[in-house]
Design an enzyme around this catalytic site. Structure first.
Site, PDB file in Angstrom:
ATOM      1  N   ASN A   1       0.865  -1.184   0.000  1.00  0.00           N
ATOM      2  CA  ASN A   1       0.000   0.000   0.000  1.00  0.00           C
ATOM      3  C   ASN A   1       0.899   1.232   0.000  1.00  0.00           C
ATOM      4  OD1 ASN A   1      -1.855   1.999   0.374  1.00  0.00           O
ATOM      5  ND2 ASN A   1      -2.408   1.426   2.480  1.00  0.00           N
ATOM      6  N   TRP A   2       1.046   1.792  -1.179  1.00  0.00           N
ATOM      7  CA  TRP A   2       1.985   2.915  -1.309  1.00  0.00           C
ATOM      8  C   TRP A   2       1.441   4.231  -0.746  1.00  0.00           C
ATOM      9  CZ3 TRP A   2       4.179   2.105  -6.989  1.00  0.00           C
ATOM     10  CH2 TRP A   2       5.086   1.038  -6.953  1.00  0.00           C
ATOM     11  N   LYS A   3       0.169   4.280  -0.448  1.00  0.00           N
ATOM     12  CA  LYS A   3      -0.445   5.506   0.084  1.00  0.00           C
ATOM     13  C   LYS A   3      -0.126   6.700  -0.833  1.00  0.00           C
ATOM     14  CE  LYS A   3      -0.279   3.413   4.596  1.00  0.00           C
ATOM     15  NZ  LYS A   3      -0.429   3.572   6.029  1.00  0.00           N
TER      16      LYS A   3
ATOM     17  N   HIS B   1     -10.010   2.067   4.164  1.00  0.00           N
ATOM     18  CA  HIS B   1      -8.743   2.132   4.904  1.00  0.00           C
ATOM     19  C   HIS B   1      -8.903   3.111   6.071  1.00  0.00           C
ATOM     20  CE1 HIS B   1      -4.616   3.025   5.960  1.00  0.00           C
ATOM     21  NE2 HIS B   1      -4.317   1.858   5.411  1.00  0.00           N
TER      22      HIS B   1
ATOM     23  N   GLU C   1      -7.123   5.373   7.180  1.00  0.00           N
ATOM     24  CA  GLU C   1      -6.792   6.768   6.881  1.00  0.00           C
ATOM     25  C   GLU C   1      -7.953   7.448   6.148  1.00  0.00           C
ATOM     26  OE1 GLU C   1      -2.988   5.860   5.152  1.00  0.00           O
ATOM     27  OE2 GLU C   1      -2.267   5.332   7.158  1.00  0.00           O
TER      28      GLU C   1
ATOM     29  N   GLU D   1      -6.615  -4.100  10.254  1.00  0.00           N
ATOM     30  CA  GLU D   1      -5.514  -3.175  10.539  1.00  0.00           C
ATOM     31  C   GLU D   1      -5.851  -2.357  11.779  1.00  0.00           C
ATOM     32  OE1 GLU D   1      -3.163  -2.153   6.757  1.00  0.00           O
ATOM     33  OE2 GLU D   1      -4.993  -0.983   6.679  1.00  0.00           O
TER      34      GLU D   1
ATOM     35  N   GLY E   1       1.627   2.568  10.889  1.00  0.00           N
ATOM     36  CA  GLY E   1       2.633   3.615  10.747  1.00  0.00           C
ATOM     37  C   GLY E   1       3.247   4.046  12.071  1.00  0.00           C
TER      38      GLY E   1
ATOM     39  N   SER F   1       2.290  -1.820  10.567  1.00  0.00           N
ATOM     40  CA  SER F   1       3.722  -1.949  10.864  1.00  0.00           C
ATOM     41  C   SER F   1       4.291  -3.330  10.536  1.00  0.00           C
ATOM     42  CB  SER F   1       4.015  -1.565  12.318  1.00  0.00           C
ATOM     43  OG  SER F   1       3.640  -0.217  12.545  1.00  0.00           O
TER      44      SER F   1
ATOM     45  N   GLY G   1       2.363  -0.985   4.426  1.00  0.00           N
ATOM     46  CA  GLY G   1       2.471   0.418   4.039  1.00  0.00           C
ATOM     47  C   GLY G   1       3.920   0.860   3.936  1.00  0.00           C
ATOM     48  N   GLY G   2       4.405   1.494   4.994  1.00  0.00           N
ATOM     49  CA  GLY G   2       5.736   2.102   4.991  1.00  0.00           C
ATOM     50  C   GLY G   2       6.840   1.216   4.432  1.00  0.00           C
TER      51      GLY G   2
END
Ligand code: PGA
Length: 250
Positions: free
Chosen positions: A9-11, A89, A91, A163, A169, A209, A230-231
């Site tokens: 997930n590159w956001k 998601h 976010e 999640e 994150g 994470s 993600g990150g």
């Protein structure tokens, strides 16, 4: 063993040139279902890069088309080569203010337009501190996948991603026991909602994470069908190593 799913997930990261560089160094492996949830602006290039990685979007509108300035429709992401979409998601829920009702409408749109979707659910820290995590997850599932609206046949193109918001994150991890417990709870809830047979089970991914140091132990859990990362998914070398770990799971 069923292939484990890895969704990067590159956001809101990665320009087109970064995406090209990433793809040039990616070693995706045969035994992992590797996918990228990319920014809209990279979808077409990635889909056309032709190396068989499944590309998806991170969001879409609940409306089919029309006067919704700035929105992107299901047909548009399909047209740009998306083969799946993330919906709900945390976010989107917590920063952009998407409601359970809106997420339900997006799921309905995706299902009606045959767009496979990954429905994200997760409790906030305050929910967990009050012992309300199951209630919150059950509410999110009931609302997004309302069994009075959808049939179990329509779930075949749906995955769920668990999640916990407090683990996204933040570098904080849910324990293996917490993950296993919630994944079992999600399967039981879906089973109660739809009466699913064993071969109709919905894949449930874990996110929050996930990184090189923990992907193997998390994805070794029988209740975890894969990871939404993600990150740590922005660095292709780390992704290659994480895929390598999934390739070698017993
Ligand atoms: P993270 O994000 O891996 O950076 O915690 C996961 C996600 O939000 O999908």
């Amino acid at each position: 063993m069923k292939k484990k799913v890895f969704i990067a997930n590159w956001k809101m990261n990665m320009l087109r040139r970064d995406a090209f560089a990433f793809m040039a160094s990616l070693r995706k492996g045969e035994r992992v279902d590797f996918r990228i949830a990319a920014p809209y602006t990279c979808l077409l290039d990635l889909a056309e890069s032709g190396d068989g990685v499944i590309i998806g979007a991170q969001n879409m509108s609940e409306y089919s088309h029309g006067a919704y300035t700035g929105e992107i429709s299901c047909q548009m992401i399909k047209d740009a080569g998306a083969k799946f979409v993330l919906l709900g998601h945390s976010e989107r829920r917590n920063i952009m203010g998407e409601s359970n009702e809106q997420i339900h409408a997006k799921v309905e749109r995706a299902i009606s337009e045959a767009m496979p979707c990954v429905v994200c659910v997760g409790e906030r820290l305050e929910d967990r501190e009050k012992g309300r995590e199951e209630e919150v997850i059950q509410g999110q599932l009931q609302s997004a996948l309302d069994p009075s609206v959808f049939t179990k046949e329509q779930l075949k193109d749906v995955m769920v991603a668990y999640e916990p918001v407090w683990a996204i994150g933040t570098g904080k991890n849910a324990t293996l026991k917490e993950i296993d417990h919630m994944h079992t709870f999600i399967q039981e809830t879906l089973q109660e909602m739809f009466g699913l047979e064993d071969d109709e089970r919905v894949s449930v991914l874990y996110g929050g994470s996930v990184k090189l140091e923990n992907i193997k132990e998390i994805c070794s859990l029988k209740t975890v069908d894969g990871a939404l990362v993600g990150g740590a998914s922005l660095d292709v070398n780390q992704v290659n190593e994480m895929i390598g770990k999934l390739e070698n799971l017993e």
